[in-house]
Design a protein around this motif. Structure first.
Motif, PDB file in Angstrom:
ATOM      1  N   SER A  82       0.841  -1.201   0.000  1.00  0.00           N
ATOM      2  CA  SER A  82       0.000   0.000   0.000  1.00  0.00           C
ATOM      3  C   SER A  82       0.873   1.248   0.000  1.00  0.00           C
ATOM      4  N   GLN A  83       0.235   2.418  -0.105  1.00  0.00           N
ATOM      5  CA  GLN A  83       0.995   3.653  -0.070  1.00  0.00           C
ATOM      6  C   GLN A  83       1.696   3.822   1.278  1.00  0.00           C
ATOM      7  N   HIS A 114       9.140   1.901  -8.202  1.00  0.00           N
ATOM      8  CA  HIS A 114       7.703   2.005  -8.465  1.00  0.00           C
ATOM      9  C   HIS A 114       6.969   1.324  -7.310  1.00  0.00           C
ATOM     10  N   PRO A 172       3.466   2.265  -4.674  1.00  0.00           N
ATOM     11  CA  PRO A 172       2.901   0.962  -4.972  1.00  0.00           C
ATOM     12  C   PRO A 172       3.112   0.548  -6.439  1.00  0.00           C
ATOM     13  N   PRO A 212      -2.622   2.469 -11.251  1.00  0.00           N
ATOM     14  CA  PRO A 212      -3.713   2.576 -10.272  1.00  0.00           C
ATOM     15  C   PRO A 212      -5.072   2.349 -10.923  1.00  0.00           C
ATOM     16  N   GLY A 233      -7.481   0.371  -9.562  1.00  0.00           N
ATOM     17  CA  GLY A 233      -8.419  -0.139  -8.568  1.00  0.00           C
ATOM     18  C   GLY A 233      -8.350  -1.638  -8.389  1.00  0.00           C
ATOM     19  N   SER A 234      -7.211  -2.240  -8.665  1.00  0.00           N
ATOM     20  CA  SER A 234      -7.069  -3.696  -8.594  1.00  0.00           C
ATOM     21  C   SER A 234      -7.103  -4.179  -7.143  1.00  0.00           C
ATOM     22  N   LYS A 235      -7.733  -5.330  -6.937  1.00  0.00           N
ATOM     23  CA  LYS A 235      -7.831  -5.937  -5.602  1.00  0.00           C
ATOM     24  C   LYS A 235      -7.341  -7.382  -5.608  1.00  0.00           C
ATOM     25  N   ALA A 257      -2.333  -4.983 -13.577  1.00  0.00           N
ATOM     26  CA  ALA A 257      -1.893  -3.598 -13.383  1.00  0.00           C
ATOM     27  C   ALA A 257      -0.381  -3.477 -13.543  1.00  0.00           C
ATOM     28  N   GLU A 300       1.599  -1.471 -16.580  1.00  0.00           N
ATOM     29  CA  GLU A 300       2.583  -0.413 -16.341  1.00  0.00           C
ATOM     30  C   GLU A 300       3.868  -0.683 -17.117  1.00  0.00           C
TER      31      GLU A 300
END
Length: 285
Positions: A220-221, A245, A247, A251, A253-255, A263, A267
């Motif tokens: 997380s951040q 890099h 997180p 971004p 919204g991946s869970k 994601a 990137e």
């Protein structure tokens, strides 16, 4: 793309129609029998519609005849040896005579072609070094392998390695910093995934001192901010830390594990495309 008169194809140009057109020309003996030929498709709206090209799109295609000669075989073998050794190499083609030469280079540049010659640079296969043999690593590995990355998974924990089951990925028992030192180069992405600072930080401390293509860390951040503080206290400079890099991934919204993997790969794809647009410095194999 490679093709022969029997209709065998390897690779792709447009996903269908142009391949069929070229195969027909080859079987009729109309296609680059002795020397290279440069063709252009999509010149007119009628051609775009016939071949399924995007509106206004054009394709320039260089057709080269390949013959079973010792000289050409030796050159192909030299090219493959360079790629296997992760060395960039340049191919120069004489468009009038069809001969070509190879040249060792420091880095790749965009393809260059004129009426006399073509210069094409080949770089090593991009590779991904994942730190941690867990479910997320499995998801990333499956996507990365499908995108033609070489995938290496490093985990010093024997029980985690025993559970690894992705065919095609290379499993390493090395300590993370040793794996990064041995395999890392400018075509390598390193991503830490264990959530264990004793393992992840060891890899990152080495990775951030090398000229890698990408360095990412899961978290997380808040976790990423704490990681940056630790790395600064471990003698990683602020400039080196800018490569991280975290997180990791876009971004979106991946869970779930597969969403996070998507994601991360998105990137990497975005970065590779941006660097190609900037200066052609990152080659695509």
């Amino acid at each position: 793309m490679a093709m022969d008169e029997h209709g065998n194809l390897h690779g792709s140009l447009s996903g269908g129609c142009i391949e069929d057109e070229l195969l027909g020309k080859l079987q009729r003996g109309e296609l680059a029998a002795t020397t290279p030929v440069l063709l252009e498709y999509g010149v007119s709206p009628e051609e775009n519609e016939r071949f399924g090209l995007p509106c206004g799109g054009r394709m320039h295609i260089l057709i080269e005849p390949l013959a079973p000669s010792k000289m050409q075989g030796d050159l192909l073998n030299e090219l493959l040896v360079a790629l296997a050794a992760r060395r960039p190499i340049r191919r120069k083609v004489d468009l009038a005579q069809g001969g070509w030469q190879l040249e060792t280079i420091a880095s790749c540049q965009p393809l260059c072609i004129d009426e006399n010659a073509m210069q094409q640079d080949f770089g090593p296969r991009f590779q991904m070094l994942l730190i941690g043999a867990n479910e997320l690593a499995r998801c990333i590995a499956e996507i990365a392998l499908a995108m033609d990355y070489r995938v290496l998974v490093c985990d010093p924990r024997e029980d985690r390695r025993a559970q690894w089951s992705v065919s095609g990925a290379e499993l390493l028992a090395d300590m993370p910093d040793d794996a990064v030192s041995e395999y890392g180069d400018s075509y390598t992405a390193v991503v830490t995934l264990t959530h264990d600072p004793r393992i992840d930080d060891m890899a990152l401390m080495q990775a951030l001192t090398q000229p890698l293509f990408y360095v990412g860390a899961l978290g997380s951040q808040r976790t990423s901010d704490k990681r940056r503080e630790r790395l600064l206290n471990l003698d990683i400079t602020g400039e080196q830390l800018q490569q991280l890099h975290a997180p990791v991934g876009l971004p979106i919204g991946s869970k779930s594990a597969m969403e996070i993997a998507l994601a991360i790969m998105a990137e990497l794809t975005q970065l590779r495309a941006g660097m190609r647009r900037a200066d052609g410095g990152v080659p695509i194999r």
